[in-house]
Write a protein that holds these residues in place. Structure first.
Motif, PDB file in Angstrom:
ATOM      1  N   LYS A 120     -21.880  22.990  15.941  1.00 24.72           N
ATOM      2  CA  LYS A 120     -22.795  22.675  14.847  1.00 24.72           C
ATOM      3  C   LYS A 120     -22.204  22.055  13.683  1.00 24.72           C
ATOM      4  N   ALA A 121     -20.927  22.480  13.267  1.00 26.73           N
ATOM      5  CA  ALA A 121     -20.376  21.872  12.038  1.00 26.73           C
ATOM      6  C   ALA A 121     -20.255  20.305  12.050  1.00 26.73           C
ATOM      7  N   ALA A 122     -20.151  19.779  13.326  1.00 24.56           N
ATOM      8  CA  ALA A 122     -19.827  18.332  13.383  1.00 24.56           C
ATOM      9  C   ALA A 122     -21.008  17.611  14.045  1.00 24.56           C
ATOM     10  N   VAL A 123     -21.614  18.277  14.911  1.00 24.29           N
ATOM     11  CA  VAL A 123     -22.755  17.231  15.768  1.00 24.29           C
ATOM     12  C   VAL A 123     -24.097  17.952  15.669  1.00 24.29           C
ATOM     13  N   ASN A 124     -24.961  17.081  15.679  1.00 21.18           N
ATOM     14  CA  ASN A 124     -26.357  17.306  15.341  1.00 21.18           C
ATOM     15  C   ASN A 124     -27.062  17.321  16.741  1.00 21.18           C
ATOM     16  N   GLN A 125     -26.472  16.527  17.715  1.00 24.93           N
ATOM     17  CA  GLN A 125     -26.996  16.262  18.782  1.00 24.93           C
ATOM     18  C   GLN A 125     -25.820  16.089  19.961  1.00 24.93           C
ATOM     19  N   SER A 126     -25.702  16.701  21.176  1.00 22.91           N
ATOM     20  CA  SER A 126     -24.894  16.230  21.968  1.00 22.91           C
ATOM     21  C   SER A 126     -25.383  15.481  23.206  1.00 22.91           C
ATOM     22  N   ILE A 177     -10.984   8.070   9.075  1.00 22.46           N
ATOM     23  CA  ILE A 177     -10.526   7.943  10.660  1.00 22.46           C
ATOM     24  C   ILE A 177     -11.708   8.033  11.358  1.00 22.46           C
ATOM     25  N   ASP A 178     -11.605   7.779  12.465  1.00 24.28           N
ATOM     26  CA  ASP A 178     -12.910   7.677  13.364  1.00 24.28           C
ATOM     27  C   ASP A 178     -13.030   9.055  14.148  1.00 24.28           C
ATOM     28  N   ILE A 179     -14.107   9.232  14.234  1.00 25.38           N
ATOM     29  CA  ILE A 179     -14.276  10.553  14.761  1.00 25.38           C
ATOM     30  C   ILE A 179     -15.365  10.411  16.204  1.00 25.38           C
ATOM     31  N   GLN A 180     -14.861  10.821  17.147  1.00 22.44           N
ATOM     32  CA  GLN A 180     -15.668  10.555  18.393  1.00 22.44           C
ATOM     33  C   GLN A 180     -16.237  12.052  18.837  1.00 22.44           C
ATOM     34  N   THR A 181     -16.938  12.287  19.555  1.00 23.64           N
ATOM     35  CA  THR A 181     -17.706  13.427  20.237  1.00 23.64           C
ATOM     36  C   THR A 181     -17.024  13.480  21.652  1.00 23.64           C
ATOM     37  N   ALA A 182     -16.726  14.602  22.291  1.00 21.83           N
ATOM     38  CA  ALA A 182     -16.408  14.846  23.580  1.00 21.83           C
ATOM     39  C   ALA A 182     -17.654  14.648  24.249  1.00 21.83           C
ATOM     40  N   ARG A 183     -17.752  13.721  25.126  1.00 25.78           N
ATOM     41  CA  ARG A 183     -18.969  13.579  26.146  1.00 25.78           C
ATOM     42  C   ARG A 183     -19.184  14.853  27.089  1.00 25.78           C
ATOM     43  N   THR A 184     -20.382  15.240  27.000  1.00 24.15           N
ATOM     44  CA  THR A 184     -20.860  16.505  27.837  1.00 24.15           C
ATOM     45  C   THR A 184     -20.369  16.160  29.403  1.00 24.15           C
ATOM     46  N   ILE A 226      -2.267  11.970   9.143  1.00 27.12           N
ATOM     47  CA  ILE A 226      -3.739  12.103   9.629  1.00 27.12           C
ATOM     48  C   ILE A 226      -3.807  11.305  10.880  1.00 27.12           C
ATOM     49  N   THR A 227      -4.428  11.479  11.948  1.00 25.87           N
ATOM     50  CA  THR A 227      -4.553  10.850  13.217  1.00 25.87           C
ATOM     51  C   THR A 227      -5.333   9.650  13.094  1.00 25.87           C
ATOM     52  N   ASP A 228      -5.285   8.814  13.605  1.00 23.39           N
ATOM     53  CA  ASP A 228      -6.326   7.578  13.429  1.00 23.39           C
ATOM     54  C   ASP A 228      -7.849   7.849  14.076  1.00 23.39           C
ATOM     55  N   TYR A 229      -7.830   8.884  14.904  1.00 26.28           N
ATOM     56  CA  TYR A 229      -9.105   9.207  15.292  1.00 26.28           C
ATOM     57  C   TYR A 229      -8.846  10.892  15.722  1.00 26.28           C
ATOM     58  N   LEU A 230     -10.072  11.416  15.980  1.00 24.25           N
ATOM     59  CA  LEU A 230     -10.316  12.664  16.397  1.00 24.25           C
ATOM     60  C   LEU A 230     -11.360  12.655  17.423  1.00 24.25           C
ATOM     61  N   VAL A 231     -11.266  13.619  18.345  1.00 23.18           N
ATOM     62  CA  VAL A 231     -12.322  13.972  19.334  1.00 23.18           C
ATOM     63  C   VAL A 231     -12.831  15.304  19.118  1.00 23.18           C
ATOM     64  N   VAL A 232     -13.947  15.427  18.748  1.00 22.92           N
ATOM     65  CA  VAL A 232     -14.447  16.937  18.450  1.00 22.92           C
ATOM     66  C   VAL A 232     -15.283  17.394  19.567  1.00 22.92           C
ATOM     67  N   ASP A 233     -15.337  18.674  19.897  1.00 21.64           N
ATOM     68  CA  ASP A 233     -16.488  19.435  20.704  1.00 21.64           C
ATOM     69  C   ASP A 233     -17.655  19.364  19.928  1.00 21.64           C
ATOM     70  N   ASN A 234     -18.668  19.522  20.753  1.00 18.93           N
ATOM     71  CA  ASN A 234     -20.035  19.450  20.245  1.00 18.93           C
ATOM     72  C   ASN A 234     -20.524  20.854  19.674  1.00 18.93           C
ATOM     73  N   GLY A 278     -22.117  10.765  24.502  1.00 18.68           N
ATOM     74  CA  GLY A 278     -21.394  10.730  22.793  1.00 18.68           C
ATOM     75  C   GLY A 278     -22.412  11.448  22.206  1.00 18.68           C
ATOM     76  N   GLY A 279     -21.974  12.330  21.416  1.00 22.41           N
ATOM     77  CA  GLY A 279     -22.958  13.031  20.290  1.00 22.41           C
ATOM     78  C   GLY A 279     -23.145  12.338  19.183  1.00 22.41           C
ATOM     79  N   VAL A 280     -24.124  12.747  18.314  1.00 26.26           N
ATOM     80  CA  VAL A 280     -24.318  12.285  17.123  1.00 26.26           C
ATOM     81  C   VAL A 280     -23.739  13.286  15.986  1.00 26.26           C
ATOM     82  N   LEU A 281     -22.794  12.428  15.310  1.00 26.51           N
ATOM     83  CA  LEU A 281     -22.311  13.167  14.091  1.00 26.51           C
ATOM     84  C   LEU A 281     -23.294  13.680  13.271  1.00 26.51           C
ATOM     85  N   ASN A 282     -23.078  14.629  12.428  1.00 26.69           N
ATOM     86  CA  ASN A 282     -23.815  15.025  11.292  1.00 26.69           C
ATOM     87  C   ASN A 282     -23.427  14.683   9.969  1.00 26.69           C
TER      88      ASN A 282
END
Length: 146
Positions: free
Chosen positions: A46-52, A72-79, A36-44, A56-60
């Motif tokens: 619906k299964a991951a983010v409430n608001q982009s 793990i630390d999950i970050q959202t991809a900035r628009t 498992i990676t230390d962190y993950l960057v996810v796109d924005n 940086g977005g708000v994870l659900n």
């Protein structure tokens, strides 16, 4: 899923971008990588983010629980920030051109009736991409259907 430093790629076809499809796919990706990676960057999505946001977005709650479970630390991809998504977008392009191109050619010869009909061909092509990286694949203007 892409590990940019090693250029390792894990890809699979899933039925949607809902948590019931995405979370098991992420788990299979971790299993394929052997860890498992230390962190993950996810796109924005619906299964991951409430608001982009461009900051940086708000994870659900589901994604926060997933992150806590795997520690793990999950970050959202900035628009509008290509730096966050450039590597992944490049690999998405490779999958689209090579794997989906071969699938489309096969579909024209004999149409797929369901995802289960599509799975054997897509898994074979995706596993080649996953194991070999893209160095062994040919690029646009040449065949990608090895």
């Amino acid at each position: 899923m892409v590990l940019p430093a090693s250029r390792m790629v894990y890809a699979e076809i899933i039925t949607g971008q809902d948590k019931d499809s995405v979370f098991p796919a992420l788990c299979r990706g971790f299993k394929r990588y052997g860890g498992i990676t230390d962190y993950l960057v996810v796109d924005n999505f619906k299964a991951a983010v409430n608001q982009s946001s461009e900051y940086g977005g708000v994870l659900n709650e589901s994604m926060i629980s997933f992150a806590r479970f795997f520690n793990i630390d999950i970050q959202t991809a900035r628009t509008y920030a290509g730096v966050d998504k450039g590597c992944v977008e490049a690999h998405v392009k490779i999958v689209q051109r090579c794997v989906l191109g071969a699938v489309n050619r096969r579909h024209k010869e004999s149409p797929f009736r369901s995802i289960s009909d599509l799975t054997p061909l897509s898994n074979r092509l995706l596993s080649k991409l996953t194991y070999d990286g893209y160095e062994s694949w040919e690029f646009p203007g040449r065949s990608c259907s090895k």
